[in-house]
Design an enzyme around this catalytic site. Structure first.
Site, PDB file in Angstrom:
ATOM      1  CD  GLU A 149      -2.741  -1.286  -0.043  1.00  0.00           C
ATOM      2  OE1 GLU A 149      -2.999  -0.257  -0.695  1.00  0.00           O
ATOM      3  OE2 GLU A 149      -3.113  -2.422  -0.393  1.00  0.00           O
ATOM      4  CD  GLU A 228      -3.369  -3.624  -7.145  1.00  0.00           C
ATOM      5  OE1 GLU A 228      -2.843  -4.346  -6.259  1.00  0.00           O
ATOM      6  OE2 GLU A 228      -3.881  -2.514  -6.888  1.00  0.00           O
TER       7      GLU A 228
END
Length: 298
Positions: A149, A228
């Site tokens: 993150e 991602e």
């Protein structure tokens, strides 16, 4: 950093080249007069850009508030226990390594294992984790998820996605209007002197907006899948490749994300897609693991 700059340059070059080709073709067909303010379509282009970028940037500016409200996440202002203290310390360690300001850290109540990051800038961000993730993962795996993150934040993914969405929104609005006007004029014929758009304009514009919107969604989801992979690499770099792979394997055994639609694309666990891989915001976890295993060790 070099990869990011190269990507942005190539992306902008591709967009400019594609738009230049489209404008040239439309000019050759007589739709535009490029030497005369786009043949009167200049104001339409400005309007499309205002609406296209305006909505995207408003969503970005309100992203932290929306995320907190929709997930009912509670920001940790002062740690109440050892788990919260460890969570803050881990986020601070990763943030310091990538050179960003300490994000807000929050926990939201959800049984599924998930986490997300959002925020208007790299130095005004939010990292939130679910209670399910904290309960079902060991600390080494949570460490990797937090690194993932933080990598999203450090890479500026939220801003880049907003810019891309703004460009595509502008494209969809502008060209659906052009197509609607061209078709409406063709259906009416030159002798029709009625003022205002006809039914052909409204139907064609609506259909064109839907079709172009699908193509725009494909592009956004393709970038989302790419980011991602990059965030997985970032998590591996910050916490260790084995930890990142272990975290992804744990996620592969969980149910799909139950994050609200407003923040679903930012979760580490994907939501299911009934339209196939091209419409998914996340690559398959097995593919993400394979990419990390194939990457050279740092």
């Amino acid at each position: 950093m070099f990869k990011r700059i190269t990507l942005l340059v190539l992306t902008n070059f591709a967009i400019v080249a594609a738009l230049g080709l489209i404008f040239s073709l439309l000019s050759a067909l007589g739709v535009f007069d490029l030497a005369n303010g786009l043949g009167g379509y200049g104001p339409l282009l400005v309007m499309a850009a205002l609406f296209g970028f305006g909505g995207s940037f408003l969503s970005l500016l309100a992203s932290k508030w929306i995320a907190k409200w929709t997930t009912r996440a509670k920001v940790i202002d002062a740690p109440r226990n050892d788990a919260e203290r460890w969570l803050l310390d881990t986020v601070a360690r990763h943030a310091n390594r990538v050179g960003i300001k300490m994000p807000e850290v929050a926990i939201y109540d959800s049984p599924d294992m998930n986490a997300f990051a959002t925020g208007a800038t790299r130095n005004s961000s939010l990292v939130a984790v679910s209670t399910g993730l904290l309960q079902q993962m060991d600390r080494s795996e949570v460490d990797a998820v937090l690194g993932h993150e933080i990598a999203h934040v450090a890479n500026g993914d939220m801003v880049t996605l907003t810019l891309l969405q703004g460009v595509l929104n502008t494209f969809v609005i502008f060209f659906s209007e052009i197509i609607g006007r061209v078709v409406d004029a063709a259906l009416r014929g030159r002798d029709d002197e009625r003022s205002g758009p006809g039914i052909g304009y409204w139907i064609t514009t609506m259909v064109a907006r839907m079709v172009l919107g699908i193509f725009a969604m494909l592009i956004v989801n393709a970038f989302s899948r790419y980011r991602e992979f990059r965030a997985d690499e970032g998590g591996a770099s910050l916490a260790g490749r084995d930890k990142m792979i272990s975290a992804l394997r744990r996620l592969s055994r969980s149910d799909e994300s139950h994050l609200p639609e407003a923040v679903a694309a930012f979760g580490i666990t994907p939501r299911g897609s009934n339209w196939g891989a091209l419409f998914s915001s996340h690559p398959p976890i097995a593919e993400r693991i394979a990419r990390l295993q194939a990457a050279p060790a740092h």
